[in-house]
Motif scaffolding. Sequence first.
Motif, PDB file in Angstrom:
ATOM      1  N   ASN A  76     -14.886 -15.034  12.821  1.00  0.00           N
ATOM      2  CA  ASN A  76     -14.252 -14.176  13.814  1.00  0.00           C
ATOM      3  C   ASN A  76     -13.841 -12.843  13.232  1.00  0.00           C
ATOM      4  N   GLY A  77     -14.446 -12.501  12.122  1.00  0.00           N
ATOM      5  CA  GLY A  77     -14.117 -11.242  11.486  1.00  0.00           C
ATOM      6  C   GLY A  77     -12.915 -11.383  10.578  1.00  0.00           C
ATOM      7  N   VAL A  78     -12.682 -10.342   9.814  1.00  0.00           N
ATOM      8  CA  VAL A  78     -11.578 -10.341   8.865  1.00  0.00           C
ATOM      9  C   VAL A  78     -10.824  -9.033   9.045  1.00  0.00           C
ATOM     10  N   ILE A  79      -9.516  -9.129   9.092  1.00  0.00           N
ATOM     11  CA  ILE A  79      -8.709  -7.920   9.198  1.00  0.00           C
ATOM     12  C   ILE A  79      -7.854  -7.817   7.941  1.00  0.00           C
ATOM     13  N   ILE A  80      -8.165  -6.796   7.137  1.00  0.00           N
ATOM     14  CA  ILE A  80      -7.459  -6.608   5.874  1.00  0.00           C
ATOM     15  C   ILE A  80      -6.377  -5.571   6.111  1.00  0.00           C
ATOM     16  N   ILE A  81      -5.150  -5.967   5.839  1.00  0.00           N
ATOM     17  CA  ILE A  81      -4.013  -5.090   6.117  1.00  0.00           C
ATOM     18  C   ILE A  81      -3.362  -4.721   4.796  1.00  0.00           C
ATOM     19  N   THR A  82      -3.132  -3.424   4.608  1.00  0.00           N
ATOM     20  CA  THR A  82      -2.366  -3.028   3.418  1.00  0.00           C
ATOM     21  C   THR A  82      -1.088  -2.366   3.884  1.00  0.00           C
ATOM     22  N   THR A  83      -0.025  -2.653   3.164  1.00  0.00           N
ATOM     23  CA  THR A  83       1.229  -1.978   3.471  1.00  0.00           C
ATOM     24  C   THR A  83       1.364  -0.791   2.525  1.00  0.00           C
ATOM     25  N   LYS A  84       2.305   0.066   2.877  1.00  0.00           N
ATOM     26  CA  LYS A  84       2.490   1.265   2.070  1.00  0.00           C
ATOM     27  C   LYS A  84       2.987   0.872   0.684  1.00  0.00           C
ATOM     28  N   ASN A  85       2.574   1.610  -0.311  1.00  0.00           N
ATOM     29  CA  ASN A  85       3.065   1.302  -1.642  1.00  0.00           C
ATOM     30  C   ASN A  85       3.670   2.558  -2.275  1.00  0.00           C
ATOM     31  N   GLY A  86       4.241   2.319  -3.431  1.00  0.00           N
ATOM     32  CA  GLY A  86       4.969   3.410  -4.071  1.00  0.00           C
ATOM     33  C   GLY A  86       4.036   4.384  -4.775  1.00  0.00           C
ATOM     34  N   LYS A  87       4.486   5.652  -4.861  1.00  0.00           N
ATOM     35  CA  LYS A  87       3.740   6.637  -5.643  1.00  0.00           C
ATOM     36  C   LYS A  87       4.734   7.275  -6.595  1.00  0.00           C
ATOM     37  N   SER A  88       4.263   7.613  -7.733  1.00  0.00           N
ATOM     38  CA  SER A  88       5.148   8.222  -8.715  1.00  0.00           C
ATOM     39  C   SER A  88       5.759   9.494  -8.164  1.00  0.00           C
ATOM     40  N   GLY A  89       6.891   9.833  -8.669  1.00  0.00           N
ATOM     41  CA  GLY A  89       7.519  11.047  -8.234  1.00  0.00           C
ATOM     42  C   GLY A  89       8.956  10.785  -7.876  1.00  0.00           C
ATOM     43  N   ALA A  90       9.595  11.844  -7.368  1.00  0.00           N
ATOM     44  CA  ALA A  90      11.004  11.727  -7.037  1.00  0.00           C
ATOM     45  C   ALA A  90      11.170  10.831  -5.825  1.00  0.00           C
ATOM     46  N   LEU A  91      12.364  10.402  -5.643  1.00  0.00           N
ATOM     47  CA  LEU A  91      12.696   9.510  -4.541  1.00  0.00           C
ATOM     48  C   LEU A  91      12.388  10.181  -3.204  1.00  0.00           C
ATOM     49  N   LYS A  92      11.668   9.450  -2.371  1.00  0.00           N
ATOM     50  CA  LYS A  92      11.437   9.904  -1.001  1.00  0.00           C
ATOM     51  C   LYS A  92      12.071   8.873  -0.099  1.00  0.00           C
ATOM     52  N   VAL A  93      12.804   9.367   0.879  1.00  0.00           N
ATOM     53  CA  VAL A  93      13.444   8.457   1.822  1.00  0.00           C
ATOM     54  C   VAL A  93      12.906   8.771   3.202  1.00  0.00           C
ATOM     55  N   SER A  94      12.619   7.740   3.925  1.00  0.00           N
ATOM     56  CA  SER A  94      12.156   7.924   5.288  1.00  0.00           C
ATOM     57  C   SER A  94      12.973   6.998   6.164  1.00  0.00           C
ATOM     58  N   PHE A  95      13.594   7.564   7.191  1.00  0.00           N
ATOM     59  CA  PHE A  95      14.418   6.756   8.078  1.00  0.00           C
ATOM     60  C   PHE A  95      13.928   6.952   9.505  1.00  0.00           C
ATOM     61  N   THR A  96      13.695   5.858  10.185  1.00  0.00           N
ATOM     62  CA  THR A  96      13.211   5.931  11.563  1.00  0.00           C
ATOM     63  C   THR A  96      14.152   5.147  12.446  1.00  0.00           C
ATOM     64  N   THR A  97      14.526   5.721  13.550  1.00  0.00           N
ATOM     65  CA  THR A  97      15.331   4.970  14.504  1.00  0.00           C
ATOM     66  C   THR A  97      14.692   5.116  15.874  1.00  0.00           C
ATOM     67  N   LYS A  98      14.645   4.001  16.588  1.00  0.00           N
ATOM     68  CA  LYS A  98      13.985   3.990  17.897  1.00  0.00           C
ATOM     69  C   LYS A  98      14.857   3.225  18.875  1.00  0.00           C
ATOM     70  N   ALA A  99      14.819   3.645  20.106  1.00  0.00           N
ATOM     71  CA  ALA A  99      15.501   2.899  21.155  1.00  0.00           C
ATOM     72  C   ALA A  99      14.614   2.901  22.377  1.00  0.00           C
ATOM     73  N   SER A 100      14.635   1.797  23.095  1.00  0.00           N
ATOM     74  CA  SER A 100      13.768   1.751  24.263  1.00  0.00           C
ATOM     75  C   SER A 100      14.375   0.877  25.340  1.00  0.00           C
ATOM     76  N   VAL A 101      13.871   1.093  26.530  1.00  0.00           N
ATOM     77  CA  VAL A 101      14.227   0.208  27.629  1.00  0.00           C
ATOM     78  C   VAL A 101      12.926  -0.232  28.294  1.00  0.00           C
ATOM     79  N   SER A 102      12.847  -1.546  28.563  1.00  0.00           N
ATOM     80  CA  SER A 102      11.631  -2.115  29.146  1.00  0.00           C
ATOM     81  C   SER A 102      11.940  -2.669  30.524  1.00  0.00           C
ATOM     82  N   THR A 103      10.986  -2.499  31.414  1.00  0.00           N
ATOM     83  CA  THR A 103      11.163  -3.072  32.753  1.00  0.00           C
ATOM     84  C   THR A 103       9.953  -3.904  33.103  1.00  0.00           C
ATOM     85  N   ASN A 104      10.222  -4.948  33.891  1.00  0.00           N
ATOM     86  CA  ASN A 104       9.120  -5.789  34.329  1.00  0.00           C
ATOM     87  C   ASN A 104       8.253  -5.030  35.325  1.00  0.00           C
ATOM     88  N   LEU A 105       6.938  -5.174  35.189  1.00  0.00           N
ATOM     89  CA  LEU A 105       6.017  -4.402  36.013  1.00  0.00           C
ATOM     90  C   LEU A 105       5.464  -5.171  37.198  1.00  0.00           C
TER      91      LEU A 105
END
Lengths: 959, 498
Positions: A201-230
């Motif tokens: 059925n096929g193969v799905i290869i997933i890689t997550t982000k990895n570290g790279k040399s260098g100074a500290l990088k910070v990434s912050f994400t915030t999300k909010a949502s509202v869902s309604t039944n359709l």
Amino acid sequence: IVVKGTVTDTNSKLPLAGVNIVVKGTNNGATTDFDGNYQITAAKGAIVVYSYVGFVSIEKTVNNALINVAMAEDAQALDEVVLIGYGSTRKKDLTGAVTQIDSKEFQKGFVTNAEQLIANKVPGVQITPISGKPGAGSSFLLRGGASLSASNTPLFVIDGVPIGLSDGPGALSSLNPDDIASFSVLKDASAAAIYGSRGSNGVIIITTKNGKSGALKVSFTTKASVSTNLYKQRVLTGDQYRQVAQKASLVSGVPVADFNLGTANTDWQDEIYQNALTTDNSISFSGGLKSLPYRVSFGHLDQDGTLKTGNFKRNTITLNVNPTFLDNHLKVNLNIKGISQQERKADESAIYTAVNFDPTQSVRDPNSIYGGYWQYEEFASNPAVLHGHNNPVSKLEQVSDRTTSVRSIGNIQLDYNLHFFPDLSVKLNTGYDIAKSKWDYFVPANHFPANISNGVVSSGNPASETKNIFSEITLSYLKDITSIKSRINVLAGYAYNDFKTTNYFYPTYDVDGAIQTGSTPNFDFDIPQNTLISYFGRLIYTFNDKYVLTGTIRTDGSSKFSKNNRWGVFPSVSAAWKISDEAFLSDSETISDLKFRIGYGVTGQQDGIGNYGYIPIYNLGSSSIKYPVGNQFIQGIDPSATDRNRKWEQSTTSNLGLDWGLLKDRISGSFDVYYRETKDLLNQITIPSGTDFANSIVKNIGSLENKGFEIKLNATPVQNKDFGWDFGFNYSYNENKITKLSEGDDSGTGLFSSNILVNSVGYGRNTFFIYHQVYDTNRNPIEDQMVDINNDGAINEKDRYRTKSSSPQHIMGFNTAFNYKKLAFSMAFHSNLGQYVFFNPNDNLSGVYNGIFRSNLHQSYFDTNFTQSGNNNQRFSDYYLQNASFLKMDNINLSYDFGNVLNPKKDNNNLVVSASVQNVFTITDFTGGDPEASWNYGSNSGGTYNAPRTYSVSAKFNF
Amino acid sequence: CTDDLDRFPTNALTNDAQFSTIEGYKQGLVGTYLQLSGSNNFFYRGYWELQELTTDEAVNTWGSHKTTHLDWSSDHAESSEAYTSGLYLITLCNNFIIEASPNTLSARGFSETDKSEIAIYVAEVRFIKAYAYWMLLDLYGNPSFPTEETLLNSEIPKQIKQADLFDFIESELKAIDGELKTPRSNEYGRADNAAVWSLLARLYLNAEVYRGVPHYNDAITYSKKVIDAGYSLESNHAWLMLGDNYQNTNEFIFTFNYDNGNIESWGTTNVYALGASGVPASINGMSASWNLYRVTPSIPALFPSNNPNTDQRAVFWTENDEASRTLDIESLSNSKHGYSIYKYRNVDRAGASLAQNNIYNNLSDIDFPVFRLAEMYLIYAEAVLRGGTGGDMPSALAYINKIRGRAYANNPNSTLGNINSSELTLNFILDEKAREMMWEGYRRTDLIRYNKFTTANYLWAWKGGVKQGAAVNSKYKLFPIPISDILSNPNLTQNPGY
């Protein structure tokens, strides 16, 4: 002289650590430190070479003692490496049908489940949400599906960890989408055969982000949502129901008074749904500590369901370190993921109940002894038939069904490049996927109809423990032999995978702590386990950088089969020709890329069939049934249906492909055409009565073919300083046909997979098998009258005919993105054409007086005016078959990059704010709700938990 | 380390492990009783409904009324379930017989004592298999015919014709005659040799229907064997279907046993007790009625009155407030149209409810008599009247009058209610069987034998789909072979007319 300097990244302006610096033509070298500084001794006039993985190498001539270097990321280089099984290859060496989707191409907007990042982006892969439940995953179907009854889920390999197939989509919903770097989808057998028995059925290869040399990088994400039944089913209002009851009374001869109608107008569907809030926050830290690149991230998701009381919380932590040792000869990559989930499940049967519940009753009844909820009290004595038909709001509010789980997926990869023989490397990859869960279930004593049992208190701690482990050792040899213009890439390996889960069983109690009679389990635990052992090899041979030949072979041994059928061999061969590198095209201004691929391979399937199906076994019968014999009570035994000859399901796929790019790849795309035949199908078949201990069993019977083609097109019509426009389109066409079903005569009807779906030779999988409805002169259907096709005077199964398949034939995805300066706008659509759904609403009067509970009717009652129950033929009428082709706008997203507002002095920070809507609209003629819902024919028309529409805003800070 | 590829289930047993002890064999034996009795399925409940709802003895309230209308087609779901459950039971039996073959027992090292005990189990399993085939013979005529070889060789079963199936059941029962325990010496709930004779008597009584040739002499022979085996009628007819009816060992020949604390199932006698429309908890001993089953006016009409003052078997429920329930059935969907029958009651002989040791408050302790002495009396008398030899009219009359004496005076020897020889006719037997055994699952078979089931010879409410009753096509004497089996088994041909 001694040369000093700093190496930085042109893009981020950050120092680069670990850059290799060599004086050309010598062994004299150095590397940059954590701050990007270096020092090397070189003669004036010598040439120093700066090289770093993923960056364009730079050469500088030594003129003075200070040389600062800015290195640019090599976009070409990044694009060029594609993940394939057990490693990666240069894109130009790719011979199979592989689609790689990187984060740039991911679905924008609000995504809580990782697979939605690539939904509708990969031609030939259908990714559909299983339900609207928070935390629910998606179903995957590759090129129409290889199997009938075994699994149709692809194999997932997450950062090198192959995940147990039975848990595939579940594994993805436990990932934080913000952590994911890329998906690589291996579609055809020549790419997937290296995974052998797990590759069909096929193969799905997933890689997550990895570290790279260098100074500290910070990434912050915030999300909010509202869902309604359709989607809501169009059912009768209380007033309509009271009117229809008058007619039901006349037809049935039951006085209206016996219906005990209420006076309310309750929309039960409105009562069970809510606007659901979700928040999702994640933060990641990456950089290098000395020469130790790292990335750490945390995520927290808190998602309410549109079905009241449902809630899903997910905390994730990931850690990646990828240091190198021994002069870069030993590369270490360590990944650890931790996931904890808490879920309160809302009882999804409330949806079906809300569709059917009596609309003349109020939600609450002050006189009710059942927690104040109105219930069918007159049926309280009949829990057997009433089961499940209690007030849907009470099901949600009174029942507490909670599960929590913790899971960790981790592995370490040691990749050692031999010092004395640098072309050869040895890689050890070993890891685990462990999980532990518990549940708590509580029903108060006044819940209806549990009053008889005095409530239910049940908990399992632990409920289950999973310990999946694996180890792989691969040996690879990579050599460029320039004298014969050849490049050889050889891989050989061994893999061991063990999947083990311990399920624990507990009795249930009532609210007073007494064990409920009959609930004591037969056993305290059960340990289902299966093991897979594999040997594999691959050769990629490239001649003159233009002609590539790939061969793979794998042999797998699975514990799911008897010794005689245990081992399977899965070979493949494929080739590619890089036409655009030929002399006659290499100077072309128009054609920038043209590659032709051809491949053939064999893959297997052994999932979705149970662990021990080949062994004749006896299970202890239900502990709540002990037959009285003499003065004893004796528990029975149940022999299991057994297929002693069970073996691999085997697919062979041929694939022809063309990759092309025009105008420096401003327009690019690919075209693939394939033919796949699956033999020895593992098929759940209805067996003749009397042949085994079940009505149906999974057996290797029959063959199935899938043929089709896929088109992928990406274009950048406009690209200038301020304005850009990207456009993506993909289309897949699949035709599915069963070519063989049994050992003997295949001229019969075939094998039913539900009441109305049949698998017949010469037809597609799950073809509708129904009657022709008879209509009156006004084109209204005549109740229970079907066409007597064979004119024998009787309406029976011989008058049913095969019509459309339940699978769509044409699947399309479109997406487009515009950006003007720092404003970006994107949209995504998808469309299925030639898709049919059998939608059989409750449209006859018998619902009103069927006695078990007085169920509501669908508005279609006013079209049909059907009155009778027990219309066996009507249930199979083609009147209910609808074309459910649709176009959906999946997503619309607007974002603005405020730039370095956080710290204007540094330009390594920015703030991006975006707003999006998911599931924006659907254009379809289908009247039964979501045309993409999973239909369980014959049992739950209108009872599905549909994916909601979601409005979301998010902000992302990088600093 | 390819040994890791040998994985076995944690809690399940292979056949060699399951059948390594005599207790393992007994579990296998009990498994067949569980399936037959409906303790873990709806097999017998389904069978009971096919026998009753097609006749004047019962109509049901909910769902399709096609069974009552005698108007079903080849996709009749109600008969399909009994068919597949029956063949599943036969498969279980075939498997047990294979696992208990003499060679296998020797290979597993059983002692001679154990072997002779297991031989009795095998004989019981063969009886159960014959009983299941008899049910299929009666309902479907020409069912699929799996044998032990089917299971051993993974063959697709052949179809068997009605007459051949009759011969098979007869030869099986004769082959095991004498191999089960002697009458009344087995554990309660297990079949003994009297059960074998009882089934033979029932089979022979219906031989003209099944085989086209009469076997009334044999019916007399085998019913007489049972009658002479030491049974006697219990003194009170009302005791027969109570929660403590395990005491009726004088009359019961073979029973399905139920226990509300140990059998959690909705396929047992609790359905006949709770199903009776309108019967309150104070009467049925469990909870309020499911308002499911009622009776057509034809059955109360067989009694001197619709209360048990004269004939104590007239246990018709007419509602506490009599005006709200009618004798006539204007609407099949109206649960108050038609009297119902409070024959099955989960109370003891003193009238007290039995304690419910389960979470449902609705389960039954009423054992179900598959064979009881009264049936053998009725078979004997009917076979004599139909010209069978080996019996005599005075005995027939005496047996019938025992049934009558009990019904009228709680005393089989009473002369109350007795009839004289001129009143002993075939039609009287049919009516008496309805009075004595209503709602015990006999009616359809009896009406077919009397050629009254599909013909205009006898009409009842809603036969043929009309209130006054109408004749129907004779194809309805047999149910169709389920479509699922027709489609999956190429050896099968559908019954005529479907």
